[in-house]
Design a protein around this motif. Structure first.
Motif, PDB file in Angstrom:
ATOM      1  N   GLN A 135      -3.862   2.197  -0.235  1.00 53.20           N
ATOM      2  CA  GLN A 135      -3.620   0.860  -0.783  1.00 53.20           C
ATOM      3  C   GLN A 135      -2.403   0.200  -0.137  1.00 53.20           C
ATOM      4  O   GLN A 135      -2.421  -1.000   0.135  1.00 53.20           O
ATOM      5  CB  GLN A 135      -3.431   0.951  -2.293  1.00 53.20           C
ATOM      6  CG  GLN A 135      -4.707   1.276  -3.054  1.00 53.20           C
ATOM      7  CD  GLN A 135      -4.476   1.314  -4.551  1.00 53.20           C
ATOM      8  OE1 GLN A 135      -3.804   2.199  -5.065  1.00 53.20           O
ATOM      9  NE2 GLN A 135      -5.021   0.338  -5.247  1.00 53.20           N
TER      10      GLN A 135
ATOM     11  N   GLU B 227      -3.224  -1.357   3.153  1.00 54.50           N
ATOM     12  CA  GLU B 227      -3.819  -2.693   3.091  1.00 54.50           C
ATOM     13  C   GLU B 227      -2.740  -3.775   3.111  1.00 54.50           C
ATOM     14  O   GLU B 227      -2.897  -4.815   3.756  1.00 54.50           O
ATOM     15  CB  GLU B 227      -4.660  -2.819   1.824  1.00 54.50           C
ATOM     16  CG  GLU B 227      -5.907  -1.940   1.812  1.00 54.50           C
ATOM     17  CD  GLU B 227      -6.681  -2.066   0.502  1.00 54.50           C
ATOM     18  OE1 GLU B 227      -6.420  -3.036  -0.245  1.00 54.50           O
ATOM     19  OE2 GLU B 227      -7.532  -1.204   0.237  1.00 54.50           O
TER      20      GLU B 227
ATOM     21  N   SER C  42      -1.337  -4.007   6.570  1.00 57.05           N
ATOM     22  CA  SER C  42      -2.275  -4.720   7.445  1.00 57.05           C
ATOM     23  C   SER C  42      -2.145  -6.227   7.258  1.00 57.05           C
ATOM     24  O   SER C  42      -2.173  -6.987   8.237  1.00 57.05           O
ATOM     25  CB  SER C  42      -3.706  -4.260   7.144  1.00 57.05           C
ATOM     26  OG  SER C  42      -4.629  -4.953   7.946  1.00 57.05           O
ATOM     27  N   TRP C  43      -2.000  -6.668   6.004  1.00 59.24           N
ATOM     28  CA  TRP C  43      -1.832  -8.104   5.747  1.00 59.24           C
ATOM     29  C   TRP C  43      -0.549  -8.612   6.395  1.00 59.24           C
ATOM     30  O   TRP C  43      -0.541  -9.668   7.043  1.00 59.24           O
ATOM     31  CB  TRP C  43      -1.805  -8.376   4.244  1.00 59.24           C
ATOM     32  CG  TRP C  43      -1.749  -9.840   3.915  1.00 59.24           C
ATOM     33  CD1 TRP C  43      -2.796 -10.690   3.755  1.00 59.24           C
ATOM     34  CD2 TRP C  43      -0.560 -10.645   3.753  1.00 59.24           C
ATOM     35  NE1 TRP C  43      -2.350 -11.964   3.497  1.00 59.24           N
ATOM     36  CE2 TRP C  43      -0.980 -11.966   3.490  1.00 59.24           C
ATOM     37  CE3 TRP C  43       0.795 -10.365   3.803  1.00 59.24           C
ATOM     38  CZ2 TRP C  43      -0.083 -13.005   3.282  1.00 59.24           C
ATOM     39  CZ3 TRP C  43       1.709 -11.396   3.595  1.00 59.24           C
ATOM     40  CH2 TRP C  43       1.263 -12.706   3.331  1.00 59.24           C
TER      41      TRP C  43
END
Length: 454
Positions: A199, A202, A205-206
Protein backbone atom coordinates in the motif's frame (compact mmCIF):
# COMPACT_ATOMS: atom_id res chain seq x y z
CA UNK A 1 17.30 44.91 -13.97
CA UNK A 2 15.51 45.81 -17.17
CA UNK A 3 12.08 44.76 -15.88
CA UNK A 4 12.27 47.31 -13.03
CA UNK A 5 13.68 49.98 -15.32
CA UNK A 6 10.63 49.41 -17.53
CA UNK A 7 8.30 49.85 -14.55
CA UNK A 8 9.96 53.11 -13.53
CA UNK A 9 9.72 54.38 -17.13
CA UNK A 10 6.03 53.44 -17.21
CA UNK A 11 5.36 55.50 -14.06
CA UNK A 12 7.10 58.52 -15.56
CA UNK A 13 5.30 58.09 -18.88
CA UNK A 14 1.88 58.10 -17.18
CA UNK A 15 2.76 61.10 -15.04
CA UNK A 16 3.99 62.97 -18.10
CA UNK A 17 0.43 62.83 -19.41
CA UNK A 18 -0.64 65.04 -16.51
CA UNK A 19 2.60 66.96 -15.91
CA UNK A 20 4.18 67.39 -19.37
CA UNK A 21 7.94 67.83 -19.48
CA UNK A 22 7.77 69.68 -22.79
CA UNK A 23 9.12 66.79 -24.85
CA UNK A 24 7.09 64.00 -26.41
CA UNK A 25 7.67 60.61 -24.74
CA UNK A 26 6.84 57.25 -26.29
CA UNK A 27 5.12 54.63 -24.16
CA UNK A 28 7.80 52.23 -22.89
CA UNK A 29 7.82 48.67 -24.18
CA UNK A 30 8.18 45.78 -21.76
CA UNK A 31 11.50 43.97 -22.35
CA UNK A 32 11.34 40.41 -23.61
CA UNK A 33 11.44 37.77 -20.88
CA UNK A 34 14.94 36.61 -21.81
CA UNK A 35 16.16 40.08 -20.77
CA UNK A 36 14.64 39.90 -17.28
CA UNK A 37 16.97 39.46 -14.34
CA UNK A 38 14.74 37.70 -11.81
CA UNK A 39 13.20 34.17 -11.90
CA UNK A 40 9.83 35.92 -12.10
CA UNK A 41 10.30 35.68 -15.88
CA UNK A 42 10.00 31.89 -15.68
CA UNK A 43 6.61 32.18 -13.94
CA UNK A 44 5.37 34.71 -16.50
CA UNK A 45 6.45 32.44 -19.36
CA UNK A 46 5.12 29.21 -17.80
CA UNK A 47 1.68 30.69 -17.14
CA UNK A 48 1.52 32.62 -20.44
CA UNK A 49 0.75 35.90 -18.70
CA UNK A 50 -0.02 39.01 -20.74
CA UNK A 51 1.62 42.43 -20.36
CA UNK A 52 -0.98 43.68 -17.87
CA UNK A 53 -0.59 40.61 -15.66
CA UNK A 54 3.21 40.79 -15.80
CA UNK A 55 3.10 44.49 -14.94
CA UNK A 56 0.94 43.81 -11.89
CA UNK A 57 3.52 41.30 -10.63
CA UNK A 58 6.26 43.89 -11.08
CA UNK A 59 4.23 46.53 -9.26
CA UNK A 60 3.61 44.18 -6.32
CA UNK A 61 7.22 43.01 -6.21
CA UNK A 62 8.90 46.41 -6.54
CA UNK A 63 8.65 47.50 -2.86
CA UNK A 64 10.48 44.33 -1.84
CA UNK A 65 13.29 44.76 -4.37
CA UNK A 66 13.67 48.49 -4.97
CA UNK A 67 11.67 50.24 -2.24
CA UNK A 68 12.31 53.75 -3.57
CA UNK A 69 11.30 52.93 -7.16
CA UNK A 70 8.00 54.86 -7.12
CA UNK A 71 9.42 57.77 -5.11
CA UNK A 72 12.29 58.08 -7.61
CA UNK A 73 9.90 57.88 -10.57
CA UNK A 74 7.68 60.73 -9.38
CA UNK A 75 10.62 62.92 -8.36
CA UNK A 76 10.64 66.06 -10.48
CA UNK A 77 6.93 65.69 -11.24
CA UNK A 78 5.49 65.74 -7.74
CA UNK A 79 6.85 66.84 -4.41
CA UNK A 80 4.57 64.30 -2.75
CA UNK A 81 2.52 61.57 -4.50
CA UNK A 82 -0.19 62.23 -1.92
CA UNK A 83 -0.92 65.47 -3.75
CA UNK A 84 -1.98 63.44 -6.81
CA UNK A 85 -4.67 60.91 -5.73
CA UNK A 86 -4.86 59.31 -9.19
CA UNK A 87 -1.59 57.46 -8.60
CA UNK A 88 -2.89 55.91 -5.39
CA UNK A 89 -0.32 54.49 -2.98
CA UNK A 90 0.08 54.59 0.79
CA UNK A 91 2.87 54.83 3.34
CA UNK A 92 3.42 51.83 5.61
CA UNK A 93 3.70 51.90 9.39
CA UNK A 94 7.39 51.03 9.30
CA UNK A 95 8.20 51.55 5.64
CA UNK A 96 8.14 55.22 4.72
CA UNK A 97 8.37 54.53 1.00
CA UNK A 98 5.52 54.54 -1.53
CA UNK A 99 3.52 51.29 -1.37
CA UNK A 100 1.35 50.71 -4.47
CA UNK A 101 -2.40 50.16 -4.22
CA UNK A 102 -4.98 48.94 -6.69
CA UNK A 103 -5.39 52.53 -7.84
CA UNK A 104 -1.68 52.62 -8.67
CA UNK A 105 -2.10 49.74 -11.09
CA UNK A 106 -5.21 51.32 -12.66
CA UNK A 107 -3.29 54.55 -13.17
CA UNK A 108 -0.40 52.75 -14.88
CA UNK A 109 -2.46 50.46 -17.11
CA UNK A 110 -5.70 52.32 -17.74
CA UNK A 111 -5.13 55.99 -17.06
CA UNK A 112 -8.52 57.72 -17.13
CA UNK A 113 -10.23 55.27 -19.50
CA UNK A 114 -13.22 53.81 -17.65
CA UNK A 115 -13.63 50.69 -19.80
CA UNK A 116 -9.94 49.91 -19.47
CA UNK A 117 -10.10 50.41 -15.70
CA UNK A 118 -12.90 47.88 -15.40
CA UNK A 119 -10.86 45.40 -17.40
CA UNK A 120 -7.74 45.88 -15.28
CA UNK A 121 -9.74 45.42 -12.07
CA UNK A 122 -10.44 41.84 -13.15
CA UNK A 123 -6.81 41.03 -12.37
CA UNK A 124 -7.86 41.08 -8.71
CA UNK A 125 -10.96 38.94 -9.32
CA UNK A 126 -11.56 35.74 -7.36
CA UNK A 127 -11.36 33.59 -10.49
CA UNK A 128 -8.02 34.94 -11.64
CA UNK A 129 -4.86 32.86 -11.29
CA UNK A 130 -3.46 35.39 -8.81
CA UNK A 131 -6.37 34.90 -6.41
CA UNK A 132 -6.75 31.15 -6.89
CA UNK A 133 -3.10 30.52 -6.07
CA UNK A 134 -3.02 33.23 -3.37
CA UNK A 135 -0.19 35.00 -5.20
CA UNK A 136 -1.38 38.53 -4.52
CA UNK A 137 -4.46 40.34 -3.34
CA UNK A 138 -5.75 43.73 -2.23
CA UNK A 139 -5.58 44.67 1.42
CA UNK A 140 -8.99 44.43 3.07
CA UNK A 141 -10.32 47.91 3.92
CA UNK A 142 -13.01 49.13 6.32
CA UNK A 143 -16.57 48.93 4.97
CA UNK A 144 -17.37 51.83 2.67
CA UNK A 145 -13.84 52.53 1.43
CA UNK A 146 -13.10 51.85 -2.28
CA UNK A 147 -11.60 48.38 -2.69
CA UNK A 148 -8.98 49.60 -5.16
CA UNK A 149 -7.54 51.86 -2.48
CA UNK A 150 -6.23 48.74 -0.75
CA UNK A 151 -2.52 48.05 -0.77
CA UNK A 152 -1.34 45.32 -3.16
CA UNK A 153 -0.03 42.46 -1.03
CA UNK A 154 2.08 39.62 -2.41
CA UNK A 155 2.47 36.28 -0.65
CA UNK A 156 5.90 35.98 1.04
CA UNK A 157 6.36 32.57 -0.58
CA UNK A 158 5.91 34.02 -4.05
CA UNK A 159 8.20 36.95 -3.29
CA UNK A 160 10.97 34.43 -2.58
CA UNK A 161 10.03 32.31 -5.59
CA UNK A 162 10.08 35.29 -7.96
CA UNK A 163 13.38 36.64 -6.58
CA UNK A 164 15.48 33.57 -5.75
CA UNK A 165 13.62 30.79 -7.56
CA UNK A 166 12.13 28.95 -4.56
CA UNK A 167 10.14 29.76 -1.43
CA UNK A 168 11.92 29.97 1.91
CA UNK A 169 10.86 27.38 4.51
CA UNK A 170 7.89 28.74 6.47
CA UNK A 171 8.24 29.50 10.16
CA UNK A 172 5.86 27.94 12.68
CA UNK A 173 3.31 30.62 13.55
CA UNK A 174 -0.39 31.32 13.92
CA UNK A 175 -0.59 31.82 10.15
CA UNK A 176 1.26 28.56 9.47
CA UNK A 177 0.52 26.19 12.38
CA UNK A 178 2.70 23.34 11.15
CA UNK A 179 6.16 22.00 11.90
CA UNK A 180 8.47 20.32 9.43
CA UNK A 181 9.15 16.63 10.03
CA UNK A 182 12.85 16.15 9.38
CA UNK A 183 13.54 12.45 8.84
CA UNK A 184 16.89 10.92 7.87
CA UNK A 185 15.93 7.27 8.34
CA UNK A 186 15.09 4.99 5.41
CA UNK A 187 12.67 2.14 4.77
CA UNK A 188 15.20 -0.24 6.35
CA UNK A 189 14.33 1.35 9.71
CA UNK A 190 10.62 0.59 9.37
CA UNK A 191 9.32 -2.84 10.41
CA UNK A 192 5.94 -3.48 8.76
CA UNK A 193 4.16 -6.39 7.09
CA UNK A 194 4.11 -7.07 3.34
CA UNK A 195 0.51 -5.91 2.82
CA UNK A 196 1.32 -2.50 4.28
CA UNK A 197 4.48 -2.29 2.17
CA UNK A 198 2.39 -2.79 -0.99
CA UNK A 199 0.00 0.00 0.00
CA UNK A 200 2.87 2.37 0.75
CA UNK A 201 4.32 1.51 -2.66
CA UNK A 202 1.11 2.89 -4.25
CA UNK A 203 1.70 6.24 -2.56
CA UNK A 204 5.33 6.25 -3.65
CA UNK A 205 4.20 5.56 -7.22
CA UNK A 206 1.80 8.52 -7.10
CA UNK A 207 4.53 10.83 -5.80
CA UNK A 208 6.92 9.68 -8.51
CA UNK A 209 4.72 9.58 -11.59
CA UNK A 210 1.50 11.55 -11.12
CA UNK A 211 2.86 14.85 -12.47
CA UNK A 212 4.10 13.09 -15.58
CA UNK A 213 0.70 11.45 -16.05
CA UNK A 214 -1.11 14.77 -15.65
CA UNK A 215 1.17 16.85 -17.87
CA UNK A 216 2.34 14.46 -20.60
CA UNK A 217 -0.76 12.34 -21.05
CA UNK A 218 -3.54 14.91 -20.78
CA UNK A 219 -5.14 13.59 -17.60
CA UNK A 220 -5.55 16.94 -15.80
CA UNK A 221 -9.26 17.15 -16.57
CA UNK A 222 -10.02 13.48 -16.01
CA UNK A 223 -8.67 12.62 -12.58
CA UNK A 224 -8.78 14.42 -9.27
CA UNK A 225 -5.73 16.40 -8.28
CA UNK A 226 -3.99 15.43 -5.10
CA UNK A 227 -3.85 12.21 -3.11
CA UNK A 228 -5.52 11.53 0.22
CA UNK A 229 -4.43 8.71 2.51
CA UNK A 230 -5.63 7.58 5.93
CA UNK A 231 -3.13 6.00 8.30
CA UNK A 232 -4.80 4.31 11.24
CA UNK A 233 -3.60 2.11 14.06
CA UNK A 234 -2.26 2.01 17.62
CA UNK A 235 0.08 4.86 18.64
CA UNK A 236 3.73 4.10 17.99
CA UNK A 237 3.18 1.74 15.04
CA UNK A 238 5.02 3.89 12.46
CA UNK A 239 2.48 6.32 11.01
CA UNK A 240 4.54 9.48 11.51
CA UNK A 241 7.78 7.67 10.61
CA UNK A 242 6.25 6.48 7.31
CA UNK A 243 5.22 10.03 6.40
CA UNK A 244 8.71 11.30 7.20
CA UNK A 245 10.45 8.58 5.17
CA UNK A 246 8.16 9.26 2.18
CA UNK A 247 9.19 12.90 2.24
CA UNK A 248 12.87 12.07 2.74
CA UNK A 249 12.92 9.59 -0.15
CA UNK A 250 11.01 11.81 -2.57
CA UNK A 251 12.74 15.06 -1.63
CA UNK A 252 9.50 16.64 -0.42
CA UNK A 253 8.83 18.70 2.70
CA UNK A 254 6.55 17.06 5.27
CA UNK A 255 4.63 19.34 7.63
CA UNK A 256 2.83 18.06 10.70
CA UNK A 257 -0.20 20.21 11.44
CA UNK A 258 -0.66 21.44 15.01
CA UNK A 259 -4.42 21.02 15.33
CA UNK A 260 -4.50 22.88 18.66
CA UNK A 261 -3.67 26.05 16.73
CA UNK A 262 -6.09 25.31 13.90
CA UNK A 263 -9.32 24.44 15.68
CA UNK A 264 -11.07 27.48 17.11
CA UNK A 265 -14.25 27.85 19.14
CA UNK A 266 -15.07 31.01 17.20
CA UNK A 267 -17.33 30.63 14.19
CA UNK A 268 -15.45 30.70 10.91
CA UNK A 269 -11.97 30.87 12.49
CA UNK A 270 -11.12 27.19 11.94
CA UNK A 271 -11.90 27.50 8.22
CA UNK A 272 -9.86 30.71 8.04
CA UNK A 273 -6.86 29.05 9.73
CA UNK A 274 -7.04 26.07 7.41
CA UNK A 275 -7.40 28.22 4.31
CA UNK A 276 -4.19 30.07 5.16
CA UNK A 277 -2.45 26.73 5.68
CA UNK A 278 -3.65 25.16 2.43
CA UNK A 279 -2.98 28.33 0.43
CA UNK A 280 0.59 28.42 1.74
CA UNK A 281 1.16 24.79 0.79
CA UNK A 282 -0.50 24.92 -2.65
CA UNK A 283 1.71 24.02 -5.64
CA UNK A 284 4.80 23.36 -3.49
CA UNK A 285 4.54 19.59 -3.39
CA UNK A 286 4.45 19.56 0.40
CA UNK A 287 3.08 16.54 2.24
CA UNK A 288 0.56 17.67 4.87
CA UNK A 289 0.32 15.32 7.86
CA UNK A 290 -2.69 15.68 10.17
CA UNK A 291 -2.01 13.66 13.32
CA UNK A 292 -4.95 12.74 15.60
CA UNK A 293 -7.07 13.82 12.65
CA UNK A 294 -10.41 12.93 14.23
CA UNK A 295 -10.21 16.28 16.06
CA UNK A 296 -10.92 17.90 12.69
CA UNK A 297 -12.24 15.16 10.46
CA UNK A 298 -14.55 13.44 12.95
CA UNK A 299 -18.10 12.30 12.35
CA UNK A 300 -20.77 14.93 11.86
CA UNK A 301 -23.50 15.07 14.45
CA UNK A 302 -27.22 15.67 14.32
CA UNK A 303 -27.94 19.38 14.57
CA UNK A 304 -29.20 20.21 18.05
CA UNK A 305 -27.90 23.77 18.35
CA UNK A 306 -25.93 26.44 16.49
CA UNK A 307 -22.63 24.91 17.61
CA UNK A 308 -23.49 21.60 15.91
CA UNK A 309 -24.52 23.45 12.77
CA UNK A 310 -21.20 25.27 12.44
CA UNK A 311 -19.19 22.20 13.42
CA UNK A 312 -20.81 20.37 10.52
CA UNK A 313 -20.05 23.31 8.24
CA UNK A 314 -16.37 22.95 9.17
CA UNK A 315 -16.42 19.31 8.09
CA UNK A 316 -18.16 20.24 4.81
CA UNK A 317 -15.51 22.89 4.17
CA UNK A 318 -12.75 20.38 4.85
CA UNK A 319 -14.26 17.88 2.44
CA UNK A 320 -14.01 20.41 -0.35
CA UNK A 321 -10.61 21.78 0.64
CA UNK A 322 -8.75 18.49 0.86
CA UNK A 323 -10.08 17.59 -2.59
CA UNK A 324 -8.78 20.88 -3.99
CA UNK A 325 -5.26 20.42 -2.60
CA UNK A 326 -2.94 19.16 -5.31
CA UNK A 327 -0.41 17.41 -3.09
CA UNK A 328 -0.39 14.47 -0.69
CA UNK A 329 -2.51 14.74 2.46
CA UNK A 330 -2.10 12.12 5.18
CA UNK A 331 -4.63 11.83 7.98
CA UNK A 332 -3.50 9.78 10.97
CA UNK A 333 -5.79 8.45 13.69
CA UNK A 334 -5.82 5.74 16.31
CA UNK A 335 -9.40 4.78 15.47
CA UNK A 336 -10.61 4.49 11.89
CA UNK A 337 -14.23 4.50 13.10
CA UNK A 338 -13.83 8.08 14.35
CA UNK A 339 -13.43 9.51 10.84
CA UNK A 340 -16.53 10.86 9.09
CA UNK A 341 -17.87 8.51 6.39
CA UNK A 342 -17.83 11.31 3.83
CA UNK A 343 -14.06 11.54 4.21
CA UNK A 344 -13.67 7.78 4.00
CA UNK A 345 -15.19 7.80 0.51
CA UNK A 346 -12.68 10.38 -0.63
CA UNK A 347 -9.49 8.61 0.46
CA UNK A 348 -7.36 7.16 -2.29
CA UNK A 349 -5.94 4.71 0.22
CA UNK A 350 -6.54 3.60 3.81
CA UNK A 351 -3.52 2.02 5.45
CA UNK A 352 -3.81 0.01 8.64
CA UNK A 353 -0.70 0.03 10.84
CA UNK A 354 -1.17 -3.12 12.93
CA UNK A 355 0.31 -3.78 16.35
CA UNK A 356 3.61 -5.65 15.75
CA UNK A 357 3.70 -9.37 16.48
CA UNK A 358 6.50 -11.02 18.43
CA UNK A 359 8.72 -11.54 15.38
CA UNK A 360 8.29 -7.94 14.25
CA UNK A 361 8.93 -6.68 17.78
CA UNK A 362 12.24 -8.54 17.85
CA UNK A 363 13.25 -6.85 14.58
CA UNK A 364 12.32 -3.44 16.01
CA UNK A 365 14.40 -4.13 19.13
CA UNK A 366 17.40 -5.12 17.01
CA UNK A 367 17.14 -2.06 14.75
CA UNK A 368 16.65 0.32 17.68
CA UNK A 369 19.70 -0.42 19.83
CA UNK A 370 23.00 1.43 19.16
CA UNK A 371 25.15 -0.18 16.49
CA UNK A 372 27.63 -2.78 17.79
CA UNK A 373 26.08 -2.69 21.26
CA UNK A 374 26.84 -5.64 23.55
CA UNK A 375 24.18 -7.30 25.69
CA UNK A 376 24.49 -8.72 29.20
CA UNK A 377 22.04 -9.98 31.80
CA UNK A 378 23.02 -7.55 34.57
CA UNK A 379 26.09 -5.63 35.76
CA UNK A 380 28.72 -8.03 37.09
CA UNK A 381 31.09 -7.54 40.00
CA UNK A 382 34.44 -5.90 39.09
CA UNK A 383 36.71 -8.41 37.40
CA UNK A 384 33.88 -10.83 36.52
CA UNK A 385 32.34 -11.44 33.13
CA UNK A 386 28.64 -10.52 33.02
CA UNK A 387 27.98 -13.05 30.26
CA UNK A 388 26.19 -12.22 27.02
CA UNK A 389 22.45 -12.71 26.39
CA UNK A 390 20.15 -12.11 23.41
CA UNK A 391 18.15 -9.16 24.77
CA UNK A 392 15.92 -8.61 21.68
CA UNK A 393 14.86 -12.25 21.73
CA UNK A 394 14.22 -12.27 25.50
CA UNK A 395 12.00 -9.17 25.51
CA UNK A 396 10.04 -9.72 22.29
CA UNK A 397 7.24 -11.30 24.35
CA UNK A 398 6.27 -7.93 25.82
CA UNK A 399 3.47 -6.39 23.77
CA UNK A 400 4.80 -2.97 22.91
CA UNK A 401 4.58 -0.76 19.83
CA UNK A 402 7.65 0.68 18.14
CA UNK A 403 7.36 4.07 19.81
CA UNK A 404 7.42 2.49 23.27
CA UNK A 405 10.34 0.25 22.32
CA UNK A 406 12.34 3.32 21.30
CA UNK A 407 11.64 4.86 24.72
CA UNK A 408 12.94 1.74 26.47
CA UNK A 409 16.06 1.60 24.28
CA UNK A 410 16.72 5.26 25.05
CA UNK A 411 16.41 4.62 28.80
CA UNK A 412 18.61 1.48 28.82
CA UNK A 413 21.27 3.09 26.60
CA UNK A 414 21.56 6.11 28.89
CA UNK A 415 21.92 3.81 31.90
CA UNK A 416 24.65 1.87 30.07
CA UNK A 417 26.49 5.08 29.19
CA UNK A 418 26.15 6.31 32.77
CA UNK A 419 27.74 3.10 34.10
CA UNK A 420 30.54 3.08 31.54
CA UNK A 421 31.53 6.68 32.18
CA UNK A 422 31.19 6.19 35.93
CA UNK A 423 33.77 3.40 35.85
CA UNK A 424 36.23 5.53 33.84
CA UNK A 425 36.19 2.99 31.04
CA UNK A 426 37.96 3.53 27.76
CA UNK A 427 35.79 5.91 25.71
CA UNK A 428 36.20 3.57 22.74
CA UNK A 429 34.64 0.60 24.57
CA UNK A 430 31.48 -0.74 23.05
CA UNK A 431 28.30 0.11 24.92
CA UNK A 432 26.99 -2.75 27.05
CA UNK A 433 23.21 -2.88 27.38
CA UNK A 434 21.96 -4.78 30.40
CA UNK A 435 18.80 -6.86 30.36
CA UNK A 436 17.94 -5.61 33.86
CA UNK A 437 17.86 -2.01 32.59
CA UNK A 438 15.77 -2.98 29.57
CA UNK A 439 13.26 -4.78 31.80
CA UNK A 440 13.06 -1.78 34.09
CA UNK A 441 12.40 0.45 31.07
CA UNK A 442 9.69 -1.94 29.85
CA UNK A 443 8.03 -1.85 33.25
CA UNK A 444 7.97 1.96 33.18
CA UNK A 445 6.41 2.01 29.69
CA UNK A 446 3.77 -0.61 30.49
CA UNK A 447 2.80 1.25 33.66
CA UNK A 448 2.24 4.37 31.54
CA UNK A 449 -0.06 2.39 29.27
CA UNK A 450 -1.89 0.75 32.16
CA UNK A 451 -0.69 -2.73 31.22
CA UNK A 452 0.48 -5.37 33.71
CA UNK A 453 4.20 -6.20 33.75
CA UNK A 454 5.01 -9.87 34.16
Amino acid sequence: MKELIYLEQLVRYRLNGYFPSGSEEAEPVMPTLDQWHYPLADFVHRNKLNVHEATLLLVALAPHVQPDLFDSAVEGKLSDPGNFPRIGGVRGKNSRTFLPTGETLLFLLAGGQLAQRMQVQQLFGSQHLFAKKKILWLEELPTGEPAMSGRIIMSPDYIDTFLIGKPSPPHFSTTFPAKRIGESRTWASLVINDDLKKQIEEIRSWLKYNQQLMNEYGMKDRIKKGYRALFYGTPGTGKTLTAGILGNEMGKEVYKIDLSMVVSKYIGETEKNLEMLFARAEDKGWILFFDEADALFGKRTSVRDAHDKYANQEVSYLLQRIEDYNGLIILATNMKSNIDDAFMRRFNATLRFPFPDAGERMQIWKKSFPENALFAKEPAAPGNDAGSVDVPDLVKKYEMAGGSIINVVHYASLKALERRNGHDSDANDKLTIYLSDVLQGIQKEMMKEGKPFQ
